[in-house]
Write a protein that holds these residues in place. Sequence first.
Motif, PDB file in Angstrom:
ATOM      1  N   PRO A 155       3.883  26.353  10.687  1.00 48.55           N
ATOM      2  CA  PRO A 155       2.776  26.906   9.887  1.00 48.55           C
ATOM      3  C   PRO A 155       3.208  27.370   8.499  1.00 48.55           C
ATOM      4  N   ASP A 156       4.427  27.921   8.383  1.00 46.49           N
ATOM      5  CA  ASP A 156       4.895  28.367   7.076  1.00 46.49           C
ATOM      6  C   ASP A 156       5.054  27.195   6.110  1.00 46.49           C
ATOM      7  N   ILE A 157       5.461  26.050   6.634  1.00 48.70           N
ATOM      8  CA  ILE A 157       5.579  24.855   5.795  1.00 48.70           C
ATOM      9  C   ILE A 157       4.197  24.365   5.390  1.00 48.70           C
ATOM     10  N   HIS A 158       3.250  24.430   6.329  1.00 47.76           N
ATOM     11  CA  HIS A 158       1.883  24.009   6.021  1.00 47.76           C
ATOM     12  C   HIS A 158       1.288  24.857   4.909  1.00 47.76           C
ATOM     13  N   ALA A 159       1.642  26.121   4.890  1.00 46.98           N
ATOM     14  CA  ALA A 159       1.089  27.003   3.860  1.00 46.98           C
ATOM     15  C   ALA A 159       1.524  26.593   2.464  1.00 46.98           C
TER      16      ALA A 159
ATOM     17  N   ALA B 253       0.845  -1.192   0.000  1.00 43.52           N
ATOM     18  CA  ALA B 253       0.000   0.000   0.000  1.00 43.52           C
ATOM     19  C   ALA B 253       0.875   1.234   0.000  1.00 43.52           C
ATOM     20  N   ALA B 254       0.273   2.326  -0.394  1.00 46.54           N
ATOM     21  CA  ALA B 254       0.983   3.601  -0.414  1.00 46.54           C
ATOM     22  C   ALA B 254       0.322   4.553   0.570  1.00 46.54           C
ATOM     23  N   TYR B 255       1.120   5.379   1.211  1.00 48.07           N
ATOM     24  CA  TYR B 255       0.567   6.390   2.101  1.00 48.07           C
ATOM     25  C   TYR B 255      -0.104   7.477   1.278  1.00 48.07           C
ATOM     26  N   GLU B 256      -1.100   8.112   1.891  1.00 46.89           N
ATOM     27  CA  GLU B 256      -1.847   9.124   1.138  1.00 46.89           C
ATOM     28  C   GLU B 256      -1.023  10.380   0.889  1.00 46.89           C
ATOM     29  N   ARG B 257       0.024  10.601   1.688  1.00 44.72           N
ATOM     30  CA  ARG B 257       0.929  11.724   1.455  1.00 44.72           C
ATOM     31  C   ARG B 257       2.372  11.232   1.561  1.00 44.72           C
ATOM     32  N   ILE B 258       3.200  11.699   0.669  1.00 46.10           N
ATOM     33  CA  ILE B 258       4.619  11.337   0.643  1.00 46.10           C
ATOM     34  C   ILE B 258       5.445  12.611   0.638  1.00 46.10           C
ATOM     35  N   ILE B 259       6.393  12.682   1.550  1.00 51.33           N
ATOM     36  CA  ILE B 259       7.301  13.830   1.638  1.00 51.33           C
ATOM     37  C   ILE B 259       8.728  13.306   1.520  1.00 51.33           C
ATOM     38  N   LEU B 260       9.455  13.830   0.562  1.00 54.15           N
ATOM     39  CA  LEU B 260      10.848  13.463   0.362  1.00 54.15           C
ATOM     40  C   LEU B 260      11.725  14.565   0.935  1.00 54.15           C
TER      41      LEU B 260
ATOM     42  N   LYS C 174      21.122  32.070   5.928  1.00 55.90           N
ATOM     43  CA  LYS C 174      19.998  32.892   6.330  1.00 55.90           C
ATOM     44  C   LYS C 174      18.760  32.023   6.534  1.00 55.90           C
ATOM     45  N   GLU C 175      17.892  32.474   7.411  1.00 57.13           N
ATOM     46  CA  GLU C 175      16.746  31.663   7.797  1.00 57.13           C
ATOM     47  C   GLU C 175      15.890  31.273   6.603  1.00 57.13           C
ATOM     48  N   GLU C 176      15.686  32.227   5.674  1.00 53.38           N
ATOM     49  CA  GLU C 176      14.824  31.956   4.529  1.00 53.38           C
ATOM     50  C   GLU C 176      15.467  31.029   3.505  1.00 53.38           C
ATOM     51  N   ALA C 177      16.767  30.755   3.657  1.00 54.24           N
ATOM     52  CA  ALA C 177      17.466  29.912   2.681  1.00 54.24           C
ATOM     53  C   ALA C 177      17.532  28.452   3.100  1.00 54.24           C
ATOM     54  N   HIS C 178      16.980  28.111   4.266  1.00 52.84           N
ATOM     55  CA  HIS C 178      17.134  26.765   4.782  1.00 52.84           C
ATOM     56  C   HIS C 178      16.259  25.742   4.073  1.00 52.84           C
ATOM     57  N   VAL C 179      15.037  26.103   3.755  1.00 55.47           N
ATOM     58  CA  VAL C 179      14.065  25.129   3.269  1.00 55.47           C
ATOM     59  C   VAL C 179      13.523  25.569   1.917  1.00 55.47           C
ATOM     60  N   THR C 180      13.511  24.628   0.982  1.00 56.75           N
ATOM     61  CA  THR C 180      12.892  24.844  -0.324  1.00 56.75           C
ATOM     62  C   THR C 180      11.938  23.688  -0.572  1.00 56.75           C
ATOM     63  N   ILE C 181      10.683  23.999  -0.896  1.00 61.38           N
ATOM     64  CA  ILE C 181       9.656  22.976  -1.086  1.00 61.38           C
ATOM     65  C   ILE C 181       9.247  22.944  -2.553  1.00 61.38           C
ATOM     66  N   THR C 182       9.229  21.750  -3.107  1.00 59.20           N
ATOM     67  CA  THR C 182       8.824  21.549  -4.498  1.00 59.20           C
ATOM     68  C   THR C 182       7.661  20.573  -4.538  1.00 59.20           C
ATOM     69  N   ARG C 183       6.654  20.929  -5.280  1.00 57.39           N
ATOM     70  CA  ARG C 183       5.477  20.065  -5.407  1.00 57.39           C
ATOM     71  C   ARG C 183       5.664  19.117  -6.576  1.00 57.39           C
ATOM     72  N   VAL C 184       5.569  17.815  -6.311  1.00 59.43           N
ATOM     73  CA  VAL C 184       5.677  16.806  -7.358  1.00 59.43           C
ATOM     74  C   VAL C 184       4.306  16.504  -7.943  1.00 59.43           C
ATOM     75  N   ASP C 185       3.331  16.213  -7.074  1.00 54.74           N
ATOM     76  CA  ASP C 185       1.921  16.130  -7.469  1.00 54.74           C
ATOM     77  C   ASP C 185       1.091  16.489  -6.250  1.00 54.74           C
ATOM     78  N   ASN C 186      -0.205  16.198  -6.281  1.00 56.93           N
ATOM     79  CA  ASN C 186      -1.093  16.631  -5.197  1.00 56.93           C
ATOM     80  C   ASN C 186      -0.787  15.961  -3.863  1.00 56.93           C
ATOM     81  N   SER C 187      -0.115  14.838  -3.899  1.00 53.81           N
ATOM     82  CA  SER C 187       0.126  14.109  -2.652  1.00 53.81           C
ATOM     83  C   SER C 187       1.601  13.895  -2.355  1.00 53.81           C
ATOM     84  N   CYS C 188       2.470  14.489  -3.146  1.00 54.22           N
ATOM     85  CA  CYS C 188       3.910  14.270  -2.952  1.00 54.22           C
ATOM     86  C   CYS C 188       4.657  15.595  -3.043  1.00 54.22           C
ATOM     87  N   TYR C 189       5.548  15.817  -2.072  1.00 53.69           N
ATOM     88  CA  TYR C 189       6.328  17.048  -2.027  1.00 53.69           C
ATOM     89  C   TYR C 189       7.779  16.700  -1.728  1.00 53.69           C
TER      90      TYR C 189
END
Length: 726
Positions: free
Chosen positions: A619-623, A563-570, A582-597
């Motif tokens: 919360p910023d990541i959730h956004a 089975a596959a999980y409904e959300r996948i985060i790499l 710098k704080e804003e340079a630490h994390v970069t989020i890329t969307r692969v599809d609706n359930s994978c980031y």
Amino acid sequence: MYVDKRDEPDMDEQSICAAPDVVDKDVQMSNIGHEYETDDTQEVAKPTKKRSWAVPLNFMLLTVNSIGIVFGDLGTSPIYTYPTLFNILGDFTKEDLYGVLCLMLWSLIIIVCVKYLVIIMSFDNNGEGGILALCTLIPPTRHTRNAKKKGGRPSIVRIWTKRLGLFLGLIGAAFILGDGALTPAVEVLSAVEGLAVVNEEIVKYEVLIGGFFLIVLFVSQSFGSSKLGRFFGPIMILWQFTIGAIGLYNIIQYDAGIFRCFDPRWGYWFIIRDPGLAFKSLGGVVLALTGVEALYADMGHFGKWPIRVGWFCCVFPSVTLSYLGQAAFVLANPNDTDVPFFRSVPSKLLWPVIILAIAATVIASQALISSVFSLVSQAMALRSCPTMRIKNTDKGFHGQVYIGAANYILFTVTMGLVLFFQSSTALAYAFAIAMTGAIAVASLVLIIVCISRWWWSFWFVLPIVGIFFIIEMLYFCANMTKFAEGGWVPLLMSAIILILLISWLLASNDMRKKRKRPEYTASIKEWLACRHNKITPGTAVFVSTNGEEIPSALLAYLNVSTAAYERIILVRAKGYDVPYLKEEAHVTITRVDNSCYTVFLKCGFFEKRVNIVELLSDPDIHAQMPAKLSSNKMVFFLAREMTQIEEKRNFFARFYHSVYNVLARIAVNPVSRYVKLPKFHRAEFITNLSISKRFPGNNRFAAWLNHSRSSSATTTLVLDSTDNIG
């Protein structure tokens, strides 16, 4: 920790590296083994305190610290050099002593001053030194490989030259790592033996006393070389002033003409008069050079110029006066040859000097211990050493690291040597063999670098560096005459270390080539399209630190799950050669599809590990990820890569892959360097890659090694354990 960029994607990630105006070249962070251009970037946090040797006060502080850390071994060698020499010489004349002293002084000038301080320290990798850093300067480097992508491959000669240089570098590193265990044992025992001048009964307890000082020394390593240098530096400066003053006192008191030993003819006459005795005496003369290999290996801790100034302005004059003064004292007191250093001290100063000598010899071991930490971190960057937890101890110097596992192993081996030999004299020959082997190999690597990288003429390089190599091999051969008396110990230790390093390197290269095959480089969208119909509620977080588009943990999960999980985060964590981002340079989020980031996490080497649960709950990541994330419904997946060898492979391949598998099970997962995972809801896969690499060639020798043609490679993925894994 050094960051290997060979498997990283072609992104703007290299711009994260520090610009030249952020830190000075001598304290600039190094990406060992791979050259790249550094560009100005807004993502690098400006350091709160500029660490540059251009500032006079800071330069003085670095020089003092280098005297406390780097020169401890060279600065305390006058304690144990002469006792070993007099054991070799037996009944000697004034001319014999003058000849030996001449060889000793000119060895310091030629090997330490000229070879290391002037020549070899000019070859640095962005301020980083050491035998492995020197190897990485041999082309083809990463920079030249990128330049050749459009125009073909480097020549076979250059490729094999690179391999030869790396092999020699691993031999030199093995000698230095073995020397790192021998040095503390010799230094501490030689100082404790000095107490016998006051009370001969103390010799019975020298092992216990030496063991106590070794425990204190190794426990203090976690403070880092910068803090230790601030404490050790003033003590070692006082020590250098003391031995220089005592030496000058003995010269004035007994023989002011001892300065004639600087005339090289005394050494020449000694060799001509008795070549056999002169050759044997080289085994004791070389003890004056102990610790010279640490000068280059510790260059990343303080920079080249503080080390050079510390030697020429402080350490070299002091040890020279000490050797001259002891010789003058022995000529006037020929019966006091057991511990001439302590015998030559005025009686009123004996106890203060003994206490200072014990402190200095304990500190002297720091030079090789720091070198071991630097070499291990560089070996990890070159994929020739298992992953260990690294702690950066100074934000201004990437090379100042503490490796707990290496420290514990070093302490265990050192204590074993103390219990086995129980005297500094018995350890002296073993000590010298490891040191001479390391500096001789460094000369060979230097020849390769000069010819292959700088295109210097072979006939120009060979006479210069060849002289160093010949001298060093004479030292090595002279000490090999004591092979049965302890000389086998460093050779055995170095051989074991070399086998481990080469096994890890070869197996890692096989696995890297295996991962480049099409079945491992498919796009993430193709893998997501293959997910099963059964969906499990919750979020699966796959964490990796390499450049794979698909983490090994995800490959393992897709092969064993129904089975596959409904959300996948790499989550892909990567370290950079700057202390802070710098704080804003630490994390970069890329969307692969609706359930994978994909979450690309960037870390400076002096920053704390990122708590992945807190990061994903921000919360910023959730956004940026509309799907709701609950820490209670997250499962974290890691992978530990192993190899699986077919039974019909040749013995050599099966051997080094077996060694790799043993080390891989006890190594730290690279993920833990940057990411802090919860203790629960964790799973770690053992990924077994089936290796079928054959020995090249169609001749009978290759057929005999390969036995038969191997079938095409397959991949087996085994789930090791789930939930609550370390």
